[in-house]
Design an enzyme around this catalytic site. Sequence first.
Site, PDB file in Angstrom:
ATOM      1  N   ASP A  94     -28.342 -15.096  15.782  1.00 42.66           N
ATOM      2  CA  ASP A  94     -27.674 -13.802  15.946  1.00 42.66           C
ATOM      3  C   ASP A  94     -28.467 -12.774  15.141  1.00 42.66           C
ATOM      4  O   ASP A  94     -28.426 -12.794  13.914  1.00 42.66           O
ATOM      5  CB  ASP A  94     -26.226 -13.873  15.433  1.00 42.66           C
ATOM      6  CG  ASP A  94     -25.334 -14.737  16.324  1.00 42.66           C
ATOM      7  OD1 ASP A  94     -25.852 -15.672  16.969  1.00 42.66           O
ATOM      8  OD2 ASP A  94     -24.110 -14.484  16.360  1.00 42.66           O
TER       9      ASP A  94
ATOM     10  N   LYS B 120     -24.191  -8.643  21.677  1.00 43.34           N
ATOM     11  CA  LYS B 120     -23.055  -8.837  20.776  1.00 43.34           C
ATOM     12  C   LYS B 120     -22.679  -7.502  20.147  1.00 43.34           C
ATOM     13  O   LYS B 120     -23.558  -6.728  19.771  1.00 43.34           O
ATOM     14  CB  LYS B 120     -23.464  -9.864  19.712  1.00 43.34           C
ATOM     15  CG  LYS B 120     -22.446 -10.140  18.638  1.00 43.34           C
ATOM     16  CD  LYS B 120     -22.920 -11.285  17.728  1.00 43.34           C
ATOM     17  CE  LYS B 120     -22.088 -11.375  16.463  1.00 43.34           C
ATOM     18  NZ  LYS B 120     -22.555 -12.404  15.520  1.00 43.34           N
TER      19      LYS B 120
ATOM     20  N   LYS C 235     -20.832 -11.193  23.545  1.00 42.06           N
ATOM     21  CA  LYS C 235     -20.048 -11.690  22.415  1.00 42.06           C
ATOM     22  C   LYS C 235     -19.426 -10.543  21.629  1.00 42.06           C
ATOM     23  O   LYS C 235     -20.128  -9.857  20.885  1.00 42.06           O
ATOM     24  CB  LYS C 235     -20.944 -12.530  21.492  1.00 42.06           C
ATOM     25  CG  LYS C 235     -20.215 -13.047  20.242  1.00 42.06           C
ATOM     26  CD  LYS C 235     -21.116 -13.931  19.401  1.00 42.06           C
ATOM     27  CE  LYS C 235     -20.468 -14.248  18.047  1.00 42.06           C
ATOM     28  NZ  LYS C 235     -21.347 -15.016  17.151  1.00 42.06           N
TER      29      LYS C 235
END
Lengths: 315, 478
Positions: free
Chosen positions: A152, A215, A251
């Site tokens: 991430d 995300k 996400k």
Amino acid sequence: MPRIHPALADVTASDQALRRFLHGLPGVDPVGLEARAAALGTRSIKTTAKAYAIDLAISMIDLTTLEGADTPGKVRALAAKAVHPDPTDRGTPTTAAVCVYPDMVATAKAGLNGADVKVASVATAFPAGRAALEVKLADTRDAVAAGADEIDMVIDRGAFLSGRYLKVFEEIVAVKEASGPARLKVIFETGELSTYDNIRRASWLGMLAGADFIKTSTGKVAVNATPANTLLMLEAVRDFRAQTGVQIGVKPAGGIRTTKDAVKFLVLVNETAGPDWLDPHWFRFGASSLLNDLLMQRQKLATGRYSGPDYVTVD
Amino acid sequence: MTNPFTYAPAPESRAIVDIASSYGLFIDGEFTEGSGEDRNKTLSPATEEVLAEYVQANEEDVDRAVRAARKAFEKWSALPGAERGKYLFRIARIIQERSRELAVLETLDNGKPIRETRDADLPLVAAHFFYYAGWADKLGHAGFGPEPKPLGVAGQVIPWNFPLLMLAWKIAPALATGNTVVLKPAETTPLSALFFADICRQAGLPKGVVNIVTGDGRTGAALVNHPGIAKVAFTGSTAVGKAIARQLAGTEKKLTLELGGKGANIVFDDAPIDQAVEGIVTGIFFNQGQVCCAGSRLLVQESIQEELLDALKRRLSTLRLGDPLDKNTDIGAINSAEQLARITALARTGETEGAERWSAPCELPSSGYWFAPTLFTGVTQAHTVARDEIFGPVLSVLTFRTPDEAVAKANNSQYGLSAGIWTEKGSRILAVANKLRAGVVWANTFNKFDPTSPFGGYKESGFGREGGRHGLEAYLDV
């Protein structure tokens, strides 16, 4: 980059070309976007649909601990919980992943003990991202070497907000390369990007640069995932697939704490990107406290009674 | 791929509504039988189940109602505005308290989804009473002179598409300004007006201030032609509106008309596409398109036609059609068999004239009146579906090349009730809006209503304004 449709390859040739492309994307009317997200939030999900949604949501969680105070003990407990979220019901699905800082990846991996739960790691000088590219890449390589299945990364919001889109693009490309086989989730920190137009541009920028997931946020700022910014990103992945044939995951992270909220997000997925995204491979919740509420609601559906916080495990 | 996430049914309970098997007329504060034997039935458009019987009021009944209203007018108009305001506030609060009951009732009788009655109709109904309650003691400051006077008895005839909301639009300003009313609800949707009569009693409204007479067009004609009324307010079809205008010509009665429409929804190439798609859906599929200000003509800039239509079709494929009492239903039933036949016939005309038809892949229930959301592409100004009001879930898609062409096509209609503009460019919104001959022009939204905002049309869409400060004028002697 073979992932990008030839028609889009030129748009990343220069800062100017990239800016023209990103600023040529359709605008976002904030009132309309938020109204649509709110309208989808009134869907009434009951009985069998609710049971399905709860299990699906559990299987989509990146069970997360990102504290300065994280210890091997804490991470081991988290990993155990990811494998058996509800010790009283072994039929409960596992979460999608555990999400930790790079130095905890090996501990998390060991704690999972071979279970089919991924290890995600927040690299690239998370959460501020204020470090030299070399440092970010080293951070990434560390996490991957320790066994991370997913990275991430945070984008350089400063570069984005000052219009240096190509710099952001190149960083993502470099991190993607450093990630090797790990899937790359690109975090925009939507609360800092501030406008919906920026979020749409960032989404396309991330997807063009090779993100496997886009995300919303780190969970470390005041405004994190909202129904509206997630809806917007779902529109982006839907449009990107229509144009390039490449499917990208989404996400939302931070601030999603209740089953009710999680179900609303699943409705957004279902009615915006479509059912193809109703799968942990394509949609995740970045959350830590959401899991317990899902487990309590799951127990309620099974027994007809509410239990209480002592009937689910503390992290 | 089949969707594993099929929403389980989530029906709203109808136990909250107690519908009697038979209803009388509400005259002089009492429910009373009609003087004749004629009775009608009202049914649920979604199931064809008969909900209740009601009186077909004749001329004698209408005369009783008007007399009661005239008698009540003397005292009601003499009340201080603040006192009238108190009654209206009380009515507004009771509507809020009973909003779930009224929402379910309206859905049963009209066929529209509970999502709309619960989230749109009822909040607006209460808001209209609250808004005009606030004006009741401030009429001297509304810009119509220091002491504007009421007219007398208002005869009001309302349609079936928003039964309770149209009642609120009519009754709230009439009472606030000191008039008394005789209202005739539509023949297919009389129930919420009869429940409103009960709310008037609950609020202790003086007898005769509000009277409800039910029946079909004959009752409406008797009301409009009654010499005892001072003002007629009509919302409905253009054909009936024209007939009323002819009948009242030369009399002293005041008249306002809210009639048909063929609203243009103009999408420029720099529009926020995703929100425009939502706005198009709201514009034409809200209440199954049975909305006089529906955006039934989509004018899209040629350069983005393909992209927009793809997005629109994809979006329409997610609409959920079915049981209006299910909280997840987006598209409910068409109000009546007659209306369904009219929509079906006009859609067929579209096909025979060569426009290309596309309907959303919805499964239609076996009983009740249903029509899948439909769009026609390749439509030109010469097609019937571009000119006639269909009053159903049917969108005609036309294209344009320049802003001037968009304006010319939008204005090229016998109607002029509403229009929409979609663009990210603020200056274009203002420039185009100024040139559109429509009573309401929405920018980057559609079908948004608010009691403070006046509503009304140009050309064959009628005259006069309802809502806002402007809405007071129609009930004052100015």
